[in-house]
Design a protein around this motif. Structure first.
Motif, PDB file in Angstrom:
ATOM      1  N   ALA A 139      13.036  -0.668 -11.720  1.00  0.00           N
ATOM      2  CA  ALA A 139      14.134  -1.328 -11.225  1.00  0.00           C
ATOM      3  C   ALA A 139      14.242  -1.339  -9.712  1.00  0.00           C
ATOM      4  N   GLN A 140      13.544  -0.462  -8.822  1.00  0.00           N
ATOM      5  CA  GLN A 140      13.732  -0.474  -7.492  1.00  0.00           C
ATOM      6  C   GLN A 140      12.444  -1.729  -7.003  1.00  0.00           C
ATOM      7  N   GLY A 141      11.887  -2.288  -7.878  1.00  0.00           N
ATOM      8  CA  GLY A 141      10.757  -3.439  -7.538  1.00  0.00           C
ATOM      9  C   GLY A 141       9.521  -2.561  -7.300  1.00  0.00           C
ATOM     10  N   LEU A 142       9.325  -1.507  -7.650  1.00  0.00           N
ATOM     11  CA  LEU A 142       7.918  -0.810  -7.713  1.00  0.00           C
ATOM     12  C   LEU A 142       7.143  -1.026  -8.827  1.00  0.00           C
ATOM     13  N   PRO A 143       5.805  -1.327  -8.886  1.00  0.00           N
ATOM     14  CA  PRO A 143       4.829  -1.450 -10.136  1.00  0.00           C
ATOM     15  C   PRO A 143       4.438   0.115 -10.505  1.00  0.00           C
ATOM     16  N   ALA A 180      -9.173   3.836 -11.536  1.00  0.00           N
ATOM     17  CA  ALA A 180      -9.280   2.386 -12.178  1.00  0.00           C
ATOM     18  C   ALA A 180      -8.315   1.478 -11.196  1.00  0.00           C
ATOM     19  N   GLY A 181      -8.807   0.315 -10.953  1.00  0.00           N
ATOM     20  CA  GLY A 181      -8.358  -0.694 -10.243  1.00  0.00           C
ATOM     21  C   GLY A 181      -8.369  -0.429  -8.765  1.00  0.00           C
ATOM     22  N   ALA A 182      -8.113  -1.457  -7.968  1.00  0.00           N
ATOM     23  CA  ALA A 182      -8.459  -1.299  -6.356  1.00  0.00           C
ATOM     24  C   ALA A 182      -7.379  -0.625  -5.571  1.00  0.00           C
ATOM     25  N   GLU A 183      -5.915  -1.056  -6.233  1.00  0.00           N
ATOM     26  CA  GLU A 183      -4.825  -0.731  -5.528  1.00  0.00           C
ATOM     27  C   GLU A 183      -4.568   0.866  -5.360  1.00  0.00           C
ATOM     28  N   ARG A 184      -4.031   1.387  -4.265  1.00  0.00           N
ATOM     29  CA  ARG A 184      -3.612   2.660  -4.080  1.00  0.00           C
ATOM     30  C   ARG A 184      -2.242   2.623  -3.453  1.00  0.00           C
ATOM     31  N   GLY A 185      -1.695   3.783  -4.220  1.00  0.00           N
ATOM     32  CA  GLY A 185      -0.279   3.786  -3.844  1.00  0.00           C
ATOM     33  C   GLY A 185       0.173   5.426  -3.590  1.00  0.00           C
ATOM     34  N   LEU A 186       1.256   5.525  -4.540  1.00  0.00           N
ATOM     35  CA  LEU A 186       1.730   6.879  -4.538  1.00  0.00           C
ATOM     36  C   LEU A 186       1.329   7.373  -5.993  1.00  0.00           C
ATOM     37  N   VAL A 187       1.267   8.767  -6.007  1.00  0.00           N
ATOM     38  CA  VAL A 187       1.081   9.462  -7.409  1.00  0.00           C
ATOM     39  C   VAL A 187       2.382  10.466  -7.278  1.00  0.00           C
ATOM     40  N   LEU A 188       3.225  10.315  -8.453  1.00  0.00           N
ATOM     41  CA  LEU A 188       4.100  11.465  -8.711  1.00  0.00           C
ATOM     42  C   LEU A 188       3.536  12.461  -9.407  1.00  0.00           C
ATOM     43  N   LEU A 189       3.278  13.622  -8.980  1.00  0.00           N
ATOM     44  CA  LEU A 189       2.348  14.731  -9.727  1.00  0.00           C
ATOM     45  C   LEU A 189       3.133  15.846 -10.013  1.00  0.00           C
ATOM     46  N   ASP A 190       3.325  16.040 -11.315  1.00  0.00           N
ATOM     47  CA  ASP A 190       3.770  17.232 -11.906  1.00  0.00           C
ATOM     48  C   ASP A 190       2.831  18.357 -11.778  1.00  0.00           C
ATOM     49  N   LEU A 223      -7.256  13.461  -6.070  1.00  0.00           N
ATOM     50  CA  LEU A 223      -6.212  11.975  -5.827  1.00  0.00           C
ATOM     51  C   LEU A 223      -6.434  11.646  -4.425  1.00  0.00           C
ATOM     52  N   ARG A 224      -6.251  12.600  -3.439  1.00  0.00           N
ATOM     53  CA  ARG A 224      -5.983  12.102  -1.833  1.00  0.00           C
ATOM     54  C   ARG A 224      -7.507  11.591  -1.652  1.00  0.00           C
ATOM     55  N   ALA A 225      -8.483  12.154  -2.330  1.00  0.00           N
ATOM     56  CA  ALA A 225      -9.756  11.668  -1.833  1.00  0.00           C
ATOM     57  C   ALA A 225      -9.905  10.076  -2.290  1.00  0.00           C
ATOM     58  N   MET A 226      -9.319   9.710  -3.420  1.00  0.00           N
ATOM     59  CA  MET A 226      -9.426   8.414  -3.761  1.00  0.00           C
ATOM     60  C   MET A 226      -8.630   7.446  -3.257  1.00  0.00           C
ATOM     61  N   GLY A 227      -7.620   8.272  -2.184  1.00  0.00           N
ATOM     62  CA  GLY A 227      -6.879   7.133  -1.247  1.00  0.00           C
ATOM     63  C   GLY A 227      -5.335   7.157  -1.761  1.00  0.00           C
ATOM     64  N   TRP A 228      -4.881   7.737  -2.620  1.00  0.00           N
ATOM     65  CA  TRP A 228      -3.721   8.051  -3.039  1.00  0.00           C
ATOM     66  C   TRP A 228      -3.075   8.794  -2.160  1.00  0.00           C
TER      67      TRP A 228
END
Length: 213
Positions: A24-28, A46-56, A72-77
């Motif tokens: 709803a905030q426009g984030l995929p 999976a996939g080429a795009e990296r963004g943000l992980v919300l990690l429990d 996850l940080r090593a992958m670029g997230w």
């Protein structure tokens, strides 16, 4: 296009609510299935795009969710930790390992959403003062040089690989040993460093000038 958000949380209602709110905030945003460590990392890879992980940090698996911060940080997230734990030591270890910030599960839902929106835009919800306090807390927990000196040469190599984001299977492949052997070495590392998770071991090594710094 705005960066993707991957929600890693074993509570389906919480994860789905977050995904819908972020969309709803426009984030995929999408939810990552929490079935095993391997499945989580495969989804993140999976996939080429990296963004943000919300990690429990408490995923209900045989792996500590906090230990996923480094790979996850090593992958670029970017990683924003979500936790029900009140342990500042554990949160400090996550920040030293590369998390951009943390949010309590006890916080209002809107606060969690806004922290995620900020994180996706590259902004941390930590003030510089709080970040310094957490780093100092992690640094001051133990005499790191003394603890790191307890490790054998091979254990230091294994810790170095963990700090680089490698998992047990990859370490076993590199050293041509069984995964069981590597897991035994990891248990020995945790015991010698007097920590309860791989995340804390990596944070200790980085702040103490050991492997992975």
């Amino acid at each position: 296009m705005r960066p993707p958000v991957l929600v890693i949380d074993d509570h389906a209602i919480v994860a789905t609510s977050l995904v819908l709110a972020l969309r709803a905030q426009g984030l995929p945003a999408k939810r990552c299935p929490v079935t095993s460590e391997e499945a989580i990392l495969a989804e993140a890879q999976a996939g080429a795009e990296r963004g943000l992980v919300l990690l429990d940090m408490d995923l209900g698996l045989d792996v500590d969710g906090a230990d996923l911060v480094v790979p996850l940080r090593a992958m670029g997230w970017q990683v924003l930790v979500v936790t029900g734990s009140s342990s500042r030591n554990r949160i400090a270890a996550a920040v030293v390992a590369g998390a951009i910030g943390w949010v309590s599960k006890a916080a209002p839902f809107e606060q969690l959403v806004q922290a995620a929106v900020a994180g996706a835009a590259g902004r941390s919800n930590l003030s510089e003062r709080e970040r310094r306090e957490l780093v100092e807390l992690n640094r001051g927990d133990r005499d790191r040089a003394r603890l790191l000196d307890r490790l054998t040469a091979r254990e230091r190599e294994v810790l170095d690989r963990l700090a680089a984001g490698h998992r047990a299977a990859k370490v076993a492949e590199e050293f041509v040993v069984s995964v069981a052997t590597v897991r035994s070495q990891i248990r020995s590392i945790l015991a010698k460093l007097e920590v309860g998770s791989q995340l804390e071991a990596v944070a200790l090594a980085r702040s103490g000038g050991g492997p992975g710094r």
